[in-house]
Design a protein around this motif. Structure first.
Motif, PDB file in Angstrom:
ATOM      1  N   SER A  59     -63.545  -2.852 -40.226  1.00 10.10           N
ATOM      2  CA  SER A  59     -63.720  -2.383 -41.603  1.00 10.10           C
ATOM      3  C   SER A  59     -63.080  -1.003 -41.733  1.00 10.10           C
ATOM      4  O   SER A  59     -63.740  -0.007 -42.023  1.00 10.10           O
ATOM      5  CB  SER A  59     -65.205  -2.321 -41.963  1.00 10.10           C
ATOM      6  OG  SER A  59     -65.773  -3.602 -41.937  1.00 10.10           O
ATOM      7  N   VAL A  60     -61.794  -0.952 -41.479  1.00  9.81           N
ATOM      8  CA  VAL A  60     -61.056   0.309 -41.525  1.00  9.81           C
ATOM      9  C   VAL A  60     -59.910   0.187 -42.522  1.00  9.81           C
ATOM     10  O   VAL A  60     -59.372  -0.905 -42.733  1.00  9.81           O
ATOM     11  CB  VAL A  60     -60.498   0.675 -40.125  1.00  9.81           C
ATOM     12  CG1 VAL A  60     -61.627   1.005 -39.169  1.00  9.81           C
ATOM     13  CG2 VAL A  60     -59.637  -0.457 -39.568  1.00  9.81           C
ATOM     14  N   PRO A  61     -59.533   1.289 -43.168  1.00 11.56           N
ATOM     15  CA  PRO A  61     -58.431   1.220 -44.139  1.00 11.56           C
ATOM     16  C   PRO A  61     -57.088   0.998 -43.454  1.00 11.56           C
ATOM     17  O   PRO A  61     -56.806   1.612 -42.431  1.00 11.56           O
ATOM     18  CB  PRO A  61     -58.484   2.586 -44.823  1.00 11.56           C
ATOM     19  CG  PRO A  61     -59.159   3.485 -43.844  1.00 11.56           C
ATOM     20  CD  PRO A  61     -60.124   2.631 -43.093  1.00 11.56           C
ATOM     21  N   ASN A  65     -57.055   2.361 -50.268  1.00 17.46           N
ATOM     22  CA  ASN A  65     -58.190   1.630 -50.856  1.00 17.46           C
ATOM     23  C   ASN A  65     -58.200   0.148 -50.494  1.00 17.46           C
ATOM     24  O   ASN A  65     -58.659  -0.694 -51.275  1.00 17.46           O
ATOM     25  CB  ASN A  65     -58.197   1.802 -52.383  1.00 17.46           C
ATOM     26  CG  ASN A  65     -58.331   3.249 -52.792  1.00 17.46           C
ATOM     27  OD1 ASN A  65     -59.253   3.929 -52.360  1.00 17.46           O
ATOM     28  ND2 ASN A  65     -57.386   3.728 -53.586  1.00 17.46           N
ATOM     29  N   LEU A  67     -59.205  -2.311 -47.070  1.00 15.98           N
ATOM     30  CA  LEU A  67     -59.721  -2.401 -45.711  1.00 15.98           C
ATOM     31  C   LEU A  67     -59.170  -3.628 -45.000  1.00 15.98           C
ATOM     32  O   LEU A  67     -58.925  -4.665 -45.629  1.00 15.98           O
ATOM     33  CB  LEU A  67     -61.246  -2.461 -45.715  1.00 15.98           C
ATOM     34  CG  LEU A  67     -61.999  -1.310 -46.392  1.00 15.98           C
ATOM     35  CD1 LEU A  67     -63.499  -1.541 -46.288  1.00 15.98           C
ATOM     36  CD2 LEU A  67     -61.610   0.023 -45.776  1.00 15.98           C
ATOM     37  N   GLU A 184     -59.744   6.808 -46.626  1.00 13.22           N
ATOM     38  CA  GLU A 184     -59.715   5.464 -47.215  1.00 13.22           C
ATOM     39  C   GLU A 184     -58.739   5.404 -48.392  1.00 13.22           C
ATOM     40  O   GLU A 184     -58.009   4.428 -48.554  1.00 13.22           O
ATOM     41  CB  GLU A 184     -61.119   5.072 -47.670  1.00 13.22           C
ATOM     42  CG  GLU A 184     -61.209   3.648 -48.202  1.00 13.22           C
ATOM     43  CD  GLU A 184     -62.624   3.251 -48.567  1.00 13.22           C
ATOM     44  OE1 GLU A 184     -62.788   2.381 -49.440  1.00 13.22           O
ATOM     45  OE2 GLU A 184     -63.574   3.823 -47.977  1.00 13.22           O
ATOM     46  N   ASN A 185     -58.713   6.459 -49.179  1.00 10.84           N
ATOM     47  CA  ASN A 185     -57.802   6.491 -50.323  1.00 10.84           C
ATOM     48  C   ASN A 185     -56.339   6.591 -49.908  1.00 10.84           C
ATOM     49  O   ASN A 185     -55.452   6.227 -50.683  1.00 10.84           O
ATOM     50  CB  ASN A 185     -58.160   7.654 -51.247  1.00 10.84           C
ATOM     51  CG  ASN A 185     -59.485   7.442 -51.961  1.00 10.84           C
ATOM     52  OD1 ASN A 185     -59.932   6.311 -52.127  1.00 10.84           O
ATOM     53  ND2 ASN A 185     -60.124   8.522 -52.365  1.00 10.84           N
ATOM     54  N   GLY A 187     -55.353   5.254 -46.858  1.00 12.61           N
ATOM     55  CA  GLY A 187     -55.083   4.123 -45.970  1.00 12.61           C
ATOM     56  C   GLY A 187     -54.862   4.517 -44.537  1.00 12.61           C
ATOM     57  O   GLY A 187     -54.117   3.855 -43.800  1.00 12.61           O
ATOM     58  N   SER A 189     -56.886   6.711 -40.882  1.00 12.43           N
ATOM     59  CA  SER A 189     -58.195   6.970 -40.282  1.00 12.43           C
ATOM     60  C   SER A 189     -58.610   8.416 -40.535  1.00 12.43           C
ATOM     61  O   SER A 189     -57.765   9.319 -40.587  1.00 12.43           O
ATOM     62  CB  SER A 189     -58.154   6.699 -38.772  1.00 12.43           C
ATOM     63  OG  SER A 189     -57.430   7.706 -38.096  1.00 12.43           O
ATOM     64  N   ASP A 190     -59.912   8.637 -40.685  1.00  8.00           N
ATOM     65  CA  ASP A 190     -60.400  10.005 -40.895  1.00  8.00           C
ATOM     66  C   ASP A 190     -60.193  10.857 -39.651  1.00  8.00           C
ATOM     67  O   ASP A 190     -60.035  12.074 -39.733  1.00  8.00           O
ATOM     68  CB  ASP A 190     -61.872   9.995 -41.307  1.00  8.00           C
ATOM     69  CG  ASP A 190     -62.758   9.261 -40.312  1.00  8.00           C
ATOM     70  OD1 ASP A 190     -62.230   8.490 -39.492  1.00  8.00           O
ATOM     71  OD2 ASP A 190     -63.987   9.444 -40.359  1.00  8.00           O
TER      72      ASP A 190
END
Length: 736
Positions: A59-61, A65, A67, A184-185, A187, A189-190
């Motif tokens: 469940s990763v971008p 927006n 996933l 996420e916005n 696309g 990873s944080d």
């Protein structure tokens, strides 16, 4: 299919299924999934993964927006590929252990992000030869460059009109920035955003009033984030190898891959090794930490483990009890936050009145502890002071003249409470350490340094430390750790009492946050009841700054290779020996076969060769005790190797190995007689062999192969129970 996938590695999803029905099942559960994790889950926890809590999230971008989990066919393709990677015994598509599987999943997901961003391709079957070539060429650049993250992030942050959408409340003060939503916005990873663009994000935090951690404030002084460095060969090779395996699996098992993701061309027709050599640069040789520096560092680490840990932990228990009394006092009202602030402030005075005198004037000790959970700051405190030192002197003068507190307060224009506090208690101490940092950063660093050096394990293996991993048997002391080589599972290794002591300290530190299901020793508690992951990066340098004199020019890289080198240093510089029995005894191995595994490992071999070459260089530069013949021979080797030139250091190692220099401890010093080129000139050379076993005190004097000394070198910093006061004390405690 059975020839490639080892089906014994799978377990059926279904209970009670007859053998003849298994052939009709399309889904098998890979054996690497941890208990409680099922194949359809969108988060796979991996069994025996060394870093607790690490897994693979689907469940990763992978696009703005969007996933990965929103494309069920793509998720299934990735899962099938990972299942084969983690269970196949064929190297070209599998033979990937738990840690490698997690890394490979990240590489594949990053490839999917590139595919979407660069070409807006959603189906893997749409990749043609031209696109495949262009995609592979992108790997010469870093991930952030491939995805053009800096430009996109800058533009996105500037476009935000309502920062409140990105608030996440973690404390009672300011809201924190929800980096995951930004990622996420975009696309991505944080983790990529936080690691590569801390300056951009911190300045955004400051501009919009978000919470800024103390460790992030340094980024406010920087103009921009660092430019990406040229990629290393190994980094490129690992990424491309994972992508090649992914492509190869899609090609071989196309019949079980969802139709839209079956390759239409040969995607795996590239050589990761050749491309890595073409695009990447060598990793470079890390500057070796000199023997005296490393020995001083380890002397301090051992003192913390043996002499300082017990008093610190007892002091902690007293402090926690006192802080709780301040916090829960009957006369205190207000919110939990205000009561905590009050109690923490009161603890400053408790520390001043109850110093840990056992550590005073001890080498490298954390004396004096003056604060509870926040580091004292001269600068910060001086800025908050509203009463000058001159006013305090005037208070003392007026008090000596008989004025009461209220009269003094009226005279100087301050509060009565301030007069009372300053005259009775003085200023708050501003030089020292917080108990939180000493216990949860410095002490774990000391323990880990000891564990690294006396087990010689790799970082990924040390990160697998669990409570109860040490135990005794009739054959000695043992430690159970993850083995990152070959088997990639938990193995038992011989160890020593000092390592057991270090592990026991970590167990005591983490006792309050461990549970039956979570026995990790690399998460530390906080005094407020929380917990934080203990990341080792930078911790050893901080510990070194505390316990010894360091400066910016001597910020050594405390890598796992350096700790192996320390192991070799203690072997060559203390034992002055080069024979297998001595090394086997030092490692506490039950037999020589285990010792030989260390000597044949390439990383270990390099560490031992380096230290042996350094020892030769040291003797050549400081020839006291060397015979004339040895002086000449070693000086010649040194000049040929040009040891001062870091780039040519390997030449010296090569020459030492070519000559076959061997030195062993004898009662009169170091014997070089076992070196093939020097053997025949030994005074005890008989029947084609050196009679070293017959050596006694005085028998080797005058031998051309003797480097004589009357005592062990550096006796004040050696790590040996027979000569070390620290180790003697520890053994006495252990026996008691």
């Amino acid at each position: 299919m059975g020839a490639v996938i080892d089906l014994s590695q799978y377990q059926s999803h279904f209970q009670g299924t007859e053998d003849q029905e298994l052939a009709a099942l399309e889904s098998y559960k890979p054996s690497f999934l941890a208990p409680g994790t099922e194949y359809p889950d969108l988060k796979w926890m991996i069994k025996d993964a060394p870093k607790d809590g690490k897994g693979i999230s689907f469940s990763v971008p992978i696009a703005p927006n969007f996933l990965l989990s929103e494309d069920s066919a793509l998720v299934e393709s990735v899962k099938l590929a990972l299942s084969i990677m983690g269970t196949s015994l064929v190297k070209t598509i599998g033979k990937v252990g738990p840690e490698g599987l997690i890394d490979n999943a990240a590489f594949v997901i990053n490839f999917l992000r590139l595919l979407r961003y660069k070409y807006d391709i959603h189906a893997l079957s749409s990749i043609n030869d031209a696109v495949q070539q262009e995609l592979i060429n992108e790997f010469r650049y870093s991930l952030a460059q491939r995805l053009n993250v800096q430009v996109r992030l800058t533009e996105y942050l500037e476009s935000i009109t309502d920062p409140s959408k990105f608030e996440i409340q973690r404390s009672a003060t300011k809201p924190d920035l929800k980096v995951a939503l930004i990622a996420e916005n975009l696309g991505v990873s944080d983790r990529l955003l936080s690691s590569e663009y801390p300056v951009l994000l911190t300045k955004f935090r400051e501009k919009h009033g978000f919470y800024i951690k103390a460790s992030q404030k340094k980024y406010l002084k920087q103009e921009c984030d660092k430019k990406p460095k040229k990629r290393k060969k190994d980094t490129i090779r690992k990424e491309l190898t994972a992508i090649k395996k992914f492509f190869r699996i899609l090609e071989i098992f196309r019949d079980i891959i969802p139709e839209q993701h079956r390759p239409s061309v040969a995607l795996s027709s590239f050589d990761p090794n050749k491309l890595a050599k073409k695009w990447g640069e060598d990793g470079g040789r890390t500057k070796n930490i000199p023997q005296p520096v490393f020995f001083e560092f380890m002397d301090r680490a051992i003192r913390w483990v043996v002499d300082y840990a017990d008093p610190l932990l007892e002091y902690r228990d007293r402090a926690i009890e006192q802080q709780r009394a301040f916090f829960e006092g009957n006369n205190r009202g207000g919110s939990e936050e205000s009561r905590w602030t009050y109690a923490s402030g009161r603890m400053v005075w408790w520390f001043r009145d109850n110093p840990l005198t056992e550590l005073e004037n001890k080498p490298g000790a954390p004396y004096n502890i003056v604060a509870w959970d926040r580091e004292p700051s001269n600068e910060g405190f001086s800025q908050r002071r509203t009463i000058s030192p001159e006013q305090v002197e005037e208070m003392e003068r007026l008090r000596s003249e008989g004025l009461n507190y209220q009269d003094i307060a009226d005279e100087l224009g301050v509060s009565k409470a301030s007069v009372s506090r300053l005259l009775n208690q003085g200023w708050v101490p501003t030089e020292g350490y917080s108990l939180n940092k000493v216990l949860h950063r410095y002490l774990p660093a000391a323990c880990l340094a000891v564990i690294y050096c006396f087990t010689a394990r790799r970082q990924v293996e040390i990160e697998s430390l669990q409570a109860g991993c040490c135990f005794d048997s009739k054959n000695g002391h043992w430690i159970k750790l993850y083995s990152a080589k070959v088997l990639q599972n938990y193995q038992v290794f011989p160890t020593i009492k000092l390592v057991q002591k270090a592990v026991h300290i970590l167990e005591r530190l983490t006792e309050s946050i461990r549970s039956e299901d979570d026995q990790s020793l690399l998460r530390m508690p906080t005094f407020r009841g929380g917990e934080v992951n203990y990341w080792q990066d930078g911790q050893f340098n901080e510990f070194a700054d505390l316990v010894m004199d360091t400066d910016e020019e001597n910020k050594w890289v405390w890598s796992e290779h350096q700790f192996r080198r320390f192991f070799a240093m203690t072997y060559f510089f203390r034992w002055d020996a080069g024979d297998l029995p001595t090394l086997s005894h030092y490692l506490r191995h039950s037999g020589f076969q285990m010792t030989q595994q260390y000597l044949t490992d390439p990383d270990w071999r390099l560490a031992f060769d380096e230290v042996r070459a350094e020892k030769v260089a040291h003797l050549a530069l400081h020839p006291e005790g060397l015979s004339n013949a040895l002086q000449e021979d070693l000086s010649k080797l040194l000049s040929e190797g040009e040891v001062e030139d870091e780039r040519r250091f390997k030449r010296l190692i090569k020459r030492v190995n070519e000559v076959g220099i061997v030195f062993n401890h004898v009662p009169d010093g170091l014997c070089f007689g076992e070196s093939p080129a020097y053997k025949e000139r030994s005074a005890c050379f008989e029947n084609g062999e050196v009679q070293r076993s017959s050596a006694v005190q005085g028998s080797c004097q005058g031998c051309a192969n003797l480097c004589s000394f009357s005592r062990p070198q550096d006796p004040e910093i050696i790590i040996d129970a027979a000569h070390s006061a620290i180790m003697k004390k520890f053994l006495e405690k252990a026996d008691a």
